[in-house]
Write an enzyme that holds these catalytic residues in place. Structure first.
Site, PDB file in Angstrom:
ATOM      1  N   GLU A  22      12.662 -22.931  -5.314  1.00  0.00           N
ATOM      2  CA  GLU A  22      11.784 -22.032  -4.904  1.00  0.00           C
ATOM      3  C   GLU A  22      10.880 -21.391  -5.819  1.00  0.00           C
ATOM      4  O   GLU A  22      11.064 -20.231  -6.076  1.00  0.00           O
ATOM      5  CB  GLU A  22      11.886 -21.904  -3.949  1.00  0.00           C
ATOM      6  N   HIS A 175       6.170 -24.415   2.713  1.00  0.00           N
ATOM      7  CA  HIS A 175       6.247 -23.378   1.464  1.00  0.00           C
ATOM      8  C   HIS A 175       5.721 -22.012   2.533  1.00  0.00           C
ATOM      9  O   HIS A 175       4.234 -22.469   3.000  1.00  0.00           O
ATOM     10  CB  HIS A 175       5.862 -23.176   0.087  1.00  0.00           C
ATOM     11  N   ASP A 295      13.678 -18.264  -5.959  1.00  0.00           N
ATOM     12  CA  ASP A 295      12.092 -17.330  -5.204  1.00  0.00           C
ATOM     13  C   ASP A 295      11.819 -16.452  -6.265  1.00  0.00           C
ATOM     14  O   ASP A 295      11.124 -15.309  -6.156  1.00  0.00           O
ATOM     15  CB  ASP A 295      11.945 -16.653  -3.294  1.00  0.00           C
TER      16      ASP A 295
END
Length: 332
Positions: A22, A175, A295
């Site tokens: 991610e 997401h 992330d």
């Protein structure tokens, strides 16, 4: 698997090889879509985020090296074309974004892979773009930023898309996004509407729509990835089984709801650097259903790497979470 030993005080920490799933970038011209959440961040942080989102050759690679991240799967920062009201424009912009990403991956093919952006406005166009990205450019699947203009993906209108995705045998990373209509319970509380709480509620709800809508029964080979330690769902498995048995509302599933979480729905650690939470997730769905992620650039690569390298799990489970599970899922 290889690792190094680092001493932190009296504690020795093994630094594991990692794959991260991610990890975001920003194609020029897509900033306007992200203003819905970036506008709430102070200007200095916005500037730093923009620098990191636009970088492919220096900052990102340096952080990867320091964190022992072998490879990251890049995806356009949200919400991207999921927020584009013009369906034809969404098709063109998704294609342009994917071409842009493919060019950047080609500069560092040993370090980068890609998740396709998809125009989910039209299931057939989304299927075509996924196939183009996977078959022609070697992308590893897709990342979709939640609903498309309030439209979720469990209806049979989307079956042609899910069928193509299953044939290609690639995952979708589902997401977070803002809900189409604000939750009444969060009105007047902007601190709760986004990443801190509301996005997780929205994304977990979307995943459950897929589950209870029968998508995984119709297409049992699908893999949908949820970030942020599964957006709460691993910790609700028992409750989902119990209350579905009491209140099925006419829905019939081939398995108990809990059995889809950890098989069709797999998770990453992105943005949740908590050992007790990690241990709980592994206890619920098994280490083979959990994958490391950062992330980037919205969370700290250093913090994420330190968290997973020091996790109190057996070496074989850490190897699977850090590297092995993603390598298997993405066929690396």
């Amino acid at each position: 698997m290889t690792w190094s030993i680092q001493s932190k005080g009296s504690i020795q920490v093994q630094t594991h090889r990692k794959i991260a799933l991610e990890e975001h970038f920003m194609m020029p011209g897509f900033e306007e879509y992200s203003n819905s959440f970036l506008s709430f961040i102070d200007p200095a942080t916005q500037k730093e985020l923009a620098q990191r989102l636009n970088d492919f050759d220096e900052l990102r690679l340096d952080e990867m090296d320091r964190a022992a991240i072998d490879l990251v799967v890049l995806s356009q920062s949200g919400p991207g074309v999921q927020a584009e009201p013009d369906g034809q424009a969404a098709i063109a912009k998704a294609r342009a974004n994917n071409d842009f990403l493919a060019e950047r991956i080609a500069r560092h093919p040993e370090r980068y892979a890609g998740f396709a952006m998809l125009p989910m406005h039209d299931p057939l166009e989304a299927a075509r773009e996924l196939e183009r990205c996977v078959a022609q450019m070697g992308f590893k699947g897709s990342l979709v930023n939640g609903h498309t203009l309030g439209r979720y993906y469990e209806s049979r209108d989307y079956d042609p898309f899910w069928a193509r995705m299953q044939e290609l045998d690639v995952p979708m990373y589902l997401h977070p996004a803002y809900p189409w209509r604000p939750l009444h319970a969060l009105e007047g509380m902007p601190v709760l509407t986004g990443a801190s709480w509301g996005w997780g509620v929205e994304t977990a709800s979307h995943a459950l729509r897929l589950l209870f809508g029968g998508v995984f029964d119709r297409f049992p080979g699908l893999k949908v990835i949820l970030g942020h330690m599964g957006e709460f769902l691993p910790f609700q498995r028992w409750r989902l089984d119990s209350r579905f048995a009491a209140y099925p509302f006419g829905i019939e599933l081939e398995r108990q709801p809990s059995q889809y979480i950890g098989s069709n729905l797999v998770i990453t650690t992105s943005g949740v650097c908590s050992h007790p939470t990690l241990l709980g997730a592994v206890g619920e769905i098994g280490a083979d259903a959990v994958m490391f992620s950062v992330d980037y650039p919205y969370e700290s690569t250093e913090a994420a790497a330190a968290f997973i390298d020091s996790a109190p799990l057996p070496p074989d489970q850490l190897e699977a979470i850090c590297h092995g599970n993603a390598a298997r899922l993405l066929k690396l």
